[in-house]
Design an enzyme around this catalytic site. Structure first.
Site: not given
Ligand code: NAI
Length: 365
Positions: A86, A185, A187, A189
């Site tokens: 990452k 949420g 968004g 997904v």
């Protein structure tokens, strides 16, 4: 080091349990980043780049360490022959992101010679990847004809399967028909997930900080709109967090009113021990790093020899159902939390090199 990295300063930070963690500064573009390779035991480390205005260096370091380890676990479980990495870039993406900074970051990624493959994450858009690409070829998620494109619908499908596996565990059948599913949420997904659940007969409760998103989904699916402040404690069969991380902590867990949790949000648990707390309440929790792996699977699938294959990719994502079932069985038989069970499986695979990459990834861009 090649000429293009001459203005860059690299400082290795030794972190036990991590293969390589490097701080990068580039005076000419203002880049300040950390790249963390947690493990390449099973293959090159994949993980997105997050740009965020961290309160300080330690905050960014903690984030990149936590996220890169999470990627190792995610890819050990998917079995695609990749490790975990990452990167974080310090700065406000709205103010500090420039093409020169992104290109300099790409050059820093390039110095790892493919041991770390970057991608987008919060604060980095698909368009930004083209600027990073100017500095390195070790990148996935670029929009072109040989890749999966936006992975969100793949993530939504894996999350849907995790909800089904959780229903099977609780109710004896994977059907979501008439089951009350609460989504936090809506968004990239959360919205397609709501649609999949709708078509399979679920009764939806939804919330988003952006009310227009909640209204849009409610109109399409008949969902009840909840106050974002209440959605985590609303009465439901399955709770599906698809917004921010660390939503389950010592306080929020005590207010849960669901039988199972399966969502897409990364790092839902503020700490691993919260997995046990949830289990102690008799709630089945589908570990997020398995449930939300669809996007990562589709991105990595673009590195196979024969270009991106949507059918093979779907087959790989379909395995998420069985993986969640396996974790539930193991948690039950060994009397451990589902998180502990999933981590045990991932660590066993890494230690024994199960699913190790046998041929190098192919970059089609
Ligand atoms: P997104 O940014 O498109 O959507 C997040 C939504 O959550 C936004 O509509 C936002 O308004 C809403 N939101 C934020 N805080 C909220 C709150 N407290 N209450 C209610 N709504 C809130 O993000 P995306 O791509 O849908 O990702 C959702 C989660 O899934 C994130 O945690 C992400 O890290 C994770 N994830 C996403 C993947 C993908 O393929 N997009 C892959 C793996 C994980």
């Amino acid at each position: 080091m090649n000429r293009s990295t001459l203005t860059q300063q690299f400082r290795e930070i030794k972190i036990p349990g991590y293969e390589k963690v490097v701080e990068v500064k580039d005076a000419s573009s203002g880049l300040h980043a950390i790249i963390s390779i947690h493990s390449t035991l099973l293959g090159p480390a994949i993980g997105g780049t997050r740009m965020y205005n961290y309160r300080g260096f330690e905050d960014g370091l903690n984030d990149v360490l936590r996220l890169s380890k999470g990627m190792s676990i995610k890819y050990a479980i998917t079995g695609q022959g990749f490790g975990g990495g990452k990167a974080v870039i310090f700065g406000d993406p709205k103010k500090h992101k420039t093409p020169a900074l992104l290109e300099a970051f790409g050059r820093a990624v390039d110095t790892f010679k493919g041991k770390y493959i970057t991608a987008e994450d919060s604060g980095i858009t698909p368009d930004d990847l083209f600027d990073i690409r100017k500095g390195t070829r070790y990148i996935i998620g670029l929009r072109h004809e040989n890749c999966s494109g936006d992975g969100s619908s793949f993530t939504a499908w894996g999350t849907f399967l995790s909800i089904q596996a959780t229903c099977k565990q609780i109710f004896g059948s994977p059907s979501v028909k008439n089951k009350v599913i609460a989504i936090q949420g809506l968004g990239a997904v959360g919205e397609p997930l709501a649609e999949m659940l709708y078509w399979h007969g679920a009764v939806l409760k939804v919330a988003d900080l952006d009310e227009s998103k909640a209204k849009k989904v409610a109109q399409k699916t008949g969902a009840t709109i909840e106050d974002p402040a209440d959605i985590l404690r609303t009465k439901c069969d399955i709770l599906a967090p698809c917004a921010m991380g660390a939503v389950f902590n010592d306080e929020t867990i005590l207010t849960l009113n669901c039988k199972g949790i399966a969502g897409a949000a990364n790092n839902m648990l503020a700490d691993d021990y919260h997995g046990q707390m949830i289990q102690n309440l008799g709630i089945w929790y589908a570990p997020d790093f398995i449930a939300n792996a669809g996007g990562g699977i589709s991105a990595a699938a673009g590195l196979e020899k024969d270009n991106f294959d949507p059918i093979k990719t779907r087959e790989l994502i379909d395995e998420i159902y069985g993986r969640i079932e396996q974790v539930y069985q193991m948690a039950k038989s060994k009397n451990m939390s589902t998180v502990k069970a999933a981590l045990t499986i991932a660590e066993y695979k890494m230690k024994n090199k199960i699913g190790v990459r046998s041929r190098p990834p192919v970059y089609h861009h």
